[in-house]
Write a protein that holds these residues in place. Structure first.
Motif, PDB file in Angstrom:
ATOM      1  N   GLU A 177      -5.900  -3.574  -2.650  1.00  0.00           N
ATOM      2  CA  GLU A 177      -5.192  -4.129  -1.741  1.00  0.00           C
ATOM      3  C   GLU A 177      -6.079  -3.248   0.109  1.00  0.00           C
ATOM      4  OE1 GLU A 177      -3.615  -7.047  -1.126  1.00  0.00           O
ATOM      5  OE2 GLU A 177      -3.942  -7.356  -2.955  1.00  0.00           O
ATOM      6  N   ASP A 178      -6.110  -4.216   0.685  1.00  0.00           N
ATOM      7  CA  ASP A 178      -6.014  -3.822   1.876  1.00  0.00           C
ATOM      8  C   ASP A 178      -5.287  -2.954   2.583  1.00  0.00           C
ATOM      9  OD1 ASP A 178      -8.703  -4.019   2.035  1.00  0.00           O
ATOM     10  OD2 ASP A 178      -8.545  -6.216   3.051  1.00  0.00           O
ATOM     11  N   THR A 179      -4.843  -2.073   3.405  1.00  0.00           N
ATOM     12  CA  THR A 179      -3.953  -1.263   4.216  1.00  0.00           C
ATOM     13  C   THR A 179      -3.455  -2.306   5.405  1.00  0.00           C
ATOM     14  OG1 THR A 179      -4.197   0.828   2.905  1.00  0.00           O
ATOM     15  CG2 THR A 179      -3.293   0.838   5.390  1.00  0.00           C
ATOM     16  N   VAL A 226       2.266  -4.137  -0.541  1.00  0.00           N
ATOM     17  CA  VAL A 226       1.755  -4.171   0.467  1.00  0.00           C
ATOM     18  C   VAL A 226       1.015  -2.671   0.372  1.00  0.00           C
ATOM     19  CG1 VAL A 226       2.571  -4.151   2.857  1.00  0.00           C
ATOM     20  CG2 VAL A 226       2.893  -6.051   1.793  1.00  0.00           C
ATOM     21  N   LYS A 227       0.431  -2.126   1.260  1.00  0.00           N
ATOM     22  CA  LYS A 227      -0.096  -0.904   1.440  1.00  0.00           C
ATOM     23  C   LYS A 227       0.295  -0.626   2.691  1.00  0.00           C
ATOM     24  CE  LYS A 227      -3.838   0.445  -0.800  1.00  0.00           C
ATOM     25  NZ  LYS A 227      -5.292   0.957  -1.425  1.00  0.00           N
ATOM     26  N   GLY A 228       0.607   0.317   3.485  1.00  0.00           N
ATOM     27  CA  GLY A 228       0.855   0.803   4.796  1.00  0.00           C
ATOM     28  C   GLY A 228       0.309   2.349   4.816  1.00  0.00           C
ATOM     29  N   ARG A 229       0.099   2.937   6.126  1.00  0.00           N
ATOM     30  CA  ARG A 229      -0.331   4.061   6.039  1.00  0.00           C
ATOM     31  C   ARG A 229       0.446   4.446   6.980  1.00  0.00           C
ATOM     32  NH1 ARG A 229      -5.526   5.976   9.531  1.00  0.00           N
ATOM     33  NH2 ARG A 229      -5.438   8.171   8.419  1.00  0.00           N
ATOM     34  N   VAL A 230       0.895   5.665   6.949  1.00  0.00           N
ATOM     35  CA  VAL A 230       1.540   6.697   7.906  1.00  0.00           C
ATOM     36  C   VAL A 230       0.179   7.802   9.252  1.00  0.00           C
ATOM     37  CG1 VAL A 230       3.616   8.374   8.916  1.00  0.00           C
ATOM     38  CG2 VAL A 230       3.789   6.749   7.044  1.00  0.00           C
ATOM     39  N   LEU A 231       0.154   7.257  10.072  1.00  0.00           N
ATOM     40  CA  LEU A 231      -0.679   7.981  11.216  1.00  0.00           C
ATOM     41  C   LEU A 231      -0.012   8.698  11.296  1.00  0.00           C
ATOM     42  CD1 LEU A 231      -1.512   4.973  13.754  1.00  0.00           C
ATOM     43  CD2 LEU A 231      -2.554   5.545  11.393  1.00  0.00           C
ATOM     44  N   GLU A 232      -1.746  10.375  11.894  1.00  0.00           N
ATOM     45  CA  GLU A 232      -0.926  11.493  12.477  1.00  0.00           C
ATOM     46  C   GLU A 232      -0.102  11.484  12.948  1.00  0.00           C
ATOM     47  OE1 GLU A 232      -3.701  14.422  11.808  1.00  0.00           O
ATOM     48  OE2 GLU A 232      -4.414  13.743   9.767  1.00  0.00           O
ATOM     49  N   THR A 233       0.139  10.130  14.425  1.00  0.00           N
ATOM     50  CA  THR A 233       0.370  10.533  14.701  1.00  0.00           C
ATOM     51  C   THR A 233       2.456  10.312  15.162  1.00  0.00           C
ATOM     52  OG1 THR A 233      -0.023   8.468  16.532  1.00  0.00           O
ATOM     53  CG2 THR A 233      -0.931  10.314  17.132  1.00  0.00           C
ATOM     54  N   LYS A 254       6.810   9.576   3.233  1.00  0.00           N
ATOM     55  CA  LYS A 254       7.767   9.637   1.654  1.00  0.00           C
ATOM     56  C   LYS A 254       9.153   8.116   2.795  1.00  0.00           C
ATOM     57  CE  LYS A 254      10.241   9.824  -1.518  1.00  0.00           C
ATOM     58  NZ  LYS A 254      10.586   8.924  -1.925  1.00  0.00           N
ATOM     59  N   GLU A 255       9.605   9.469   4.118  1.00  0.00           N
ATOM     60  CA  GLU A 255      10.468   8.949   4.944  1.00  0.00           C
ATOM     61  C   GLU A 255      10.502   7.516   5.331  1.00  0.00           C
ATOM     62  OE1 GLU A 255      11.583  13.065   7.228  1.00  0.00           O
ATOM     63  OE2 GLU A 255       9.778  11.929   7.985  1.00  0.00           O
ATOM     64  N   ALA A 256       8.428   7.267   6.151  1.00  0.00           N
ATOM     65  CA  ALA A 256       8.404   5.527   6.567  1.00  0.00           C
ATOM     66  C   ALA A 256       8.787   4.934   5.387  1.00  0.00           C
ATOM     67  CB  ALA A 256       7.050   5.900   7.054  1.00  0.00           C
ATOM     68  N   ALA A 257       8.141   5.117   4.124  1.00  0.00           N
ATOM     69  CA  ALA A 257       8.186   4.418   3.176  1.00  0.00           C
ATOM     70  C   ALA A 257       9.618   4.217   2.661  1.00  0.00           C
ATOM     71  CB  ALA A 257       7.559   5.007   1.591  1.00  0.00           C
ATOM     72  N   ASP A 258      10.176   4.937   2.105  1.00  0.00           N
ATOM     73  CA  ASP A 258      11.644   5.188   2.434  1.00  0.00           C
ATOM     74  C   ASP A 258      12.823   3.814   3.317  1.00  0.00           C
ATOM     75  OD1 ASP A 258      11.713   6.000   0.106  1.00  0.00           O
ATOM     76  OD2 ASP A 258      11.829   8.107   0.368  1.00  0.00           O
ATOM     77  N   GLN A 259      12.198   4.147   4.097  1.00  0.00           N
ATOM     78  CA  GLN A 259      12.384   3.181   5.683  1.00  0.00           C
ATOM     79  C   GLN A 259      12.918   2.054   5.615  1.00  0.00           C
ATOM     80  OE1 GLN A 259      12.874   5.281   9.166  1.00  0.00           O
ATOM     81  NE2 GLN A 259      13.092   7.452   8.765  1.00  0.00           N
ATOM     82  N   ILE A 260      11.441   1.421   5.368  1.00  0.00           N
ATOM     83  CA  ILE A 260      10.811   0.182   5.692  1.00  0.00           C
ATOM     84  C   ILE A 260      11.527  -0.221   4.080  1.00  0.00           C
ATOM     85  CG2 ILE A 260       8.705  -1.173   5.362  1.00  0.00           C
ATOM     86  CD1 ILE A 260       7.467   0.768   7.129  1.00  0.00           C
ATOM     87  N   ALA A 261      11.613  -0.088   3.212  1.00  0.00           N
ATOM     88  CA  ALA A 261      11.932  -0.490   1.767  1.00  0.00           C
ATOM     89  C   ALA A 261      13.357  -0.260   2.031  1.00  0.00           C
ATOM     90  CB  ALA A 261      11.366   0.679   0.510  1.00  0.00           C
ATOM     91  N   VAL A 299       3.125   2.409  -0.740  1.00  0.00           N
ATOM     92  CA  VAL A 299       2.605   1.307  -1.782  1.00  0.00           C
ATOM     93  C   VAL A 299       4.347   0.684  -1.837  1.00  0.00           C
ATOM     94  CG1 VAL A 299       1.698  -0.458  -3.481  1.00  0.00           C
ATOM     95  CG2 VAL A 299       0.141   1.442  -2.440  1.00  0.00           C
ATOM     96  N   LEU A 300       4.914  -1.061  -1.519  1.00  0.00           N
ATOM     97  CA  LEU A 300       5.947  -1.261  -1.610  1.00  0.00           C
ATOM     98  C   LEU A 300       5.754  -2.768  -1.916  1.00  0.00           C
ATOM     99  CD1 LEU A 300       7.062  -1.302   2.446  1.00  0.00           C
ATOM    100  CD2 LEU A 300       7.718   0.465   0.630  1.00  0.00           C
ATOM    101  N   TYR A 301       6.998  -2.631  -3.165  1.00  0.00           N
ATOM    102  CA  TYR A 301       6.566  -4.552  -3.565  1.00  0.00           C
ATOM    103  C   TYR A 301       8.166  -4.765  -3.721  1.00  0.00           C
ATOM    104  CZ  TYR A 301       6.704  -7.373  -8.238  1.00  0.00           C
ATOM    105  OH  TYR A 301       7.529  -8.080  -8.304  1.00  0.00           O
TER     106      TYR A 301
END
Length: 102
Positions: A17-19, A46-53, A59-66, A82-84
């Motif tokens: 999958e693409d990010t 869905v694959k996501g990426r957390v930018l350095e900014t 982990k925090e971003a994935a948990d919050q979005i989930a 990755v989220l499902y």
């Protein structure tokens, strides 16, 4: 709740999958959550990426979005996650039932 076998299958599928989600500066805004929810409904994975900014760890971003989208975190590795979330109306990914039969 996903089993380890189901997670392994989803990780394999996610590698191709693409990010499509990019979490940048600031907190997770409504826009990112809506984008994630729409993508999960259309794709289920869905694959996501957390930018350095970003002020959030991957982990925090994935948990919050989930939690905000009702999805499950499949994997967090490096700056990516990755989220499902299965779409009850139109299943795209058929996972085996790994519950033990009695």
């Amino acid at each position: 709740m996903l089993s380890s076998k189901q997670r392994a299958i989803l990780r394999g599928l996610a590698s191709a999958e693409d990010t499509i989600l990019h979490v940048g500066k600031g907190d997770l805004g409504e826009n990112i959550v809506k984008q994630a929810a729409d993508a999960l409904q259309a794709r289920e994975l869905v694959k996501g990426r957390v930018l350095e900014t970003s002020g959030l760890s991957p982990k925090e971003a994935a948990d919050q979005i989930a939690s905000k989208t009702g999805s499950e975190v499949v994997q967090v590795i490096g700056g990516k996650f990755v989220l499902y979330k299965p779409n009850p109306k139109e299943r795209k990914i058929d996972l085996p039932d790994t519950r033990k039969k009695r």
